[in-house]
Scaffold this motif. Sequence first.
Motif, PDB file in Angstrom:
ATOM      1  N   TRP A 259      38.281  48.229  30.732  1.00  0.00           N
ATOM      2  CA  TRP A 259      39.734  48.211  30.813  1.00  0.00           C
ATOM      3  C   TRP A 259      40.416  48.761  29.560  1.00  0.00           C
ATOM      4  O   TRP A 259      41.618  48.901  29.517  1.00  0.00           O
ATOM      5  CB  TRP A 259      40.215  46.776  31.034  1.00  0.00           C
ATOM      6  CG  TRP A 259      39.931  45.919  29.852  1.00  0.00           C
ATOM      7  CD1 TRP A 259      40.681  45.827  28.713  1.00  0.00           C
ATOM      8  CD2 TRP A 259      38.817  45.066  29.657  1.00  0.00           C
ATOM      9  NE1 TRP A 259      40.094  44.972  27.828  1.00  0.00           N
ATOM     10  CE2 TRP A 259      38.955  44.481  28.375  1.00  0.00           C
ATOM     11  CE3 TRP A 259      37.718  44.721  30.448  1.00  0.00           C
ATOM     12  CZ2 TRP A 259      38.023  43.593  27.873  1.00  0.00           C
ATOM     13  CZ3 TRP A 259      36.808  43.828  29.933  1.00  0.00           C
ATOM     14  CH2 TRP A 259      36.950  43.276  28.674  1.00  0.00           C
TER      15      TRP A 259
ATOM     16  N   TRP B  99      41.825  42.576  31.130  1.00  0.00           N
ATOM     17  CA  TRP B  99      40.497  42.748  31.717  1.00  0.00           C
ATOM     18  C   TRP B  99      40.430  42.231  33.146  1.00  0.00           C
ATOM     19  O   TRP B  99      39.400  42.307  33.781  1.00  0.00           O
ATOM     20  CB  TRP B  99      39.442  42.034  30.864  1.00  0.00           C
ATOM     21  CG  TRP B  99      39.823  40.637  30.525  1.00  0.00           C
ATOM     22  CD1 TRP B  99      39.529  39.515  31.236  1.00  0.00           C
ATOM     23  CD2 TRP B  99      40.585  40.199  29.398  1.00  0.00           C
ATOM     24  NE1 TRP B  99      40.063  38.412  30.634  1.00  0.00           N
ATOM     25  CE2 TRP B  99      40.717  38.802  29.497  1.00  0.00           C
ATOM     26  CE3 TRP B  99      41.172  40.867  28.316  1.00  0.00           C
ATOM     27  CZ2 TRP B  99      41.415  38.048  28.553  1.00  0.00           C
ATOM     28  CZ3 TRP B  99      41.859  40.111  27.388  1.00  0.00           C
ATOM     29  CH2 TRP B  99      41.976  38.724  27.512  1.00  0.00           C
ATOM     30  N   LYS B 101      41.801  42.269  37.096  1.00  0.00           N
ATOM     31  CA  LYS B 101      42.583  42.980  38.088  1.00  0.00           C
ATOM     32  C   LYS B 101      43.812  42.155  38.437  1.00  0.00           C
ATOM     33  O   LYS B 101      43.845  40.946  38.178  1.00  0.00           O
ATOM     34  CB  LYS B 101      41.741  43.198  39.352  1.00  0.00           C
ATOM     35  CG  LYS B 101      40.658  44.224  39.159  1.00  0.00           C
ATOM     36  CD  LYS B 101      39.809  44.321  40.411  1.00  0.00           C
ATOM     37  CE  LYS B 101      38.766  45.419  40.246  1.00  0.00           C
ATOM     38  NZ  LYS B 101      37.831  45.441  41.366  1.00  0.00           N
ATOM     39  N   TYR B 140      44.464  47.460  37.718  1.00  0.00           N
ATOM     40  CA  TYR B 140      44.519  46.751  36.442  1.00  0.00           C
ATOM     41  C   TYR B 140      45.963  46.745  35.949  1.00  0.00           C
ATOM     42  O   TYR B 140      46.740  47.624  36.310  1.00  0.00           O
ATOM     43  CB  TYR B 140      43.598  47.425  35.423  1.00  0.00           C
ATOM     44  CG  TYR B 140      42.142  47.061  35.634  1.00  0.00           C
ATOM     45  CD1 TYR B 140      41.637  45.874  35.121  1.00  0.00           C
ATOM     46  CD2 TYR B 140      41.303  47.886  36.367  1.00  0.00           C
ATOM     47  CE1 TYR B 140      40.319  45.522  35.331  1.00  0.00           C
ATOM     48  CE2 TYR B 140      39.978  47.534  36.590  1.00  0.00           C
ATOM     49  CZ  TYR B 140      39.491  46.354  36.066  1.00  0.00           C
ATOM     50  OH  TYR B 140      38.195  45.985  36.270  1.00  0.00           O
TER      51      TYR B 140
END
Lengths: 270, 260
Positions: A259, B99, B101, B140
């Motif tokens: 991410w 981190w 969703k 995200y």
Amino acid sequence: MKGNSVFLRDRVLPLFVWVFGLLVVWEAASWMLLHVAKAPLAQSKLPYVHEVISTLWNYGGTLLKEGSATFGNAGVGFLIGAAAGVVLAVLMSLSKTIEQLTFPYAVASQMIPILGLAPIIYGIVRDEQISRVIISGYITFFPVSLNMLRGLRSVDLSALELMHSYAAKPWAVYWKLRFPAALPGLFSGLKIAAPLAVTGAILVELMGAQHGIGVIMLRNLYYGPSNTYMFWSTVIVSALLGIVSYGLMTLIERLVAPWQPEFRPKGGSH
Amino acid sequence: MSLLATEIPEILLENVEMRYQTDTADVLALHNVSLDIAKGEFVSLLGPSGCGKTTLLRLMADLITPTGGNITVAGKSAREARLAQKYGIVFQSPVLYDWRKVKHNITLPLELLGVKKSIREDKAMELLELVGLQGFADKYPWQLSGGMQQRVAIARALSMEPEILLMDEPFSALDEFTRERLNEELLSVWSKVKSTIVFVTHSIPESIFLSDRVFVLSPHPGRLSAIVDIPLPRPRTAEMRNSPQFFELIARIRDSFEGV
């Protein structure tokens, strides 16, 4: 598919051109040194690329075997050092007292030159494998611990207050917030430490060992000019081991913490 | 609102005082605040910076403890109410975990409560639909705009179906157009979940448009200076913002500030 071809054009092609160009310049410089400048021990200073490559090819098996011995021990030490680093970082993040008690010693431990420490460790354990593991772990420990601690502390206050508002248990705050938030820090530590762990293992081998890339490096250095190409080959293999260890960490980071901003496609998505 | 006010209040503050000790001074952030909020009511805490409106909300949330007075939330002390998950909170920034969703951000509170995964997933889908973010479950946070992120934060606050929703200037970082649209969406969500909402804002029109009552706070020291009933009918519509009554209320509230 389109992204793939762009990747090939923009990343792989320039890299290929660079490497090829560098090798050509090297080969030319080597020739100049040998035939034009007529320097003494010209090949030791800058050997022909094609000779080094052919040595790498012919002795690939040996180099791979010795390289793996080094890499394997460095890897074990790296894992142990990283685990110890993470544990200490967690303890330090939990308690200021623990931090004040241990941190100065962790810093001081890094002031001892590895070159001096390696023979001491070897003298005590009398086992080259264990010595390599210890030195690799020793080098890994500090950067991992420091970066992990920074990561654990990087959590912003509102993210913590959110957990507090849900009456989250301390372990949940660690498991669901602090650890994931610390992963980028942890991986910077691991990426710094991985090549150092390999270098550390090689250093131990130079002190006297039976196996490892450092052993053939040292032997071929002593045997003189006739073994120049082999010596250069070991240097290149050592460098590759470092690069591979770094690349491995980058790959794992991409899988574990995808991410992060640097992995996002450029230009954003909205 | 007098009818609702006669019932047992959902949130009750009695003579609440909040002092901060800094290195140089003893700051009185809130002085003698008493108020009550009825179950199912939508109220705003309105005031300029430094009036203690966020402090007041954080006191209700038990993120800080008052230096004086009593706070009762859902019939319990503020601390017990927090431990019993009586409220959901939305901050000024979305505070989404990078981190996770979108759907996993929404179900974080349920995860902490140990709710089964299949139930969590269903709840996430239901809430995404409620806040108009169907199809974003597997994105995200960074893939969403600021307004969308704040809607995710609202969905997360609603995930354990709290009696009370505490909102600390949730739309103040957004542009005017997005903010007005989200105001309307918030009212539509509220009409479905029927929770008590305490909404902190520094925008007079926003407080009027949303609330049943507006608590006007004044600074130095932070104190409650007026309580203004908003008699606009519900459901509220965007056109009401242009009605004479709306402008009258703006003027009345503006006049009720002291020492600004």
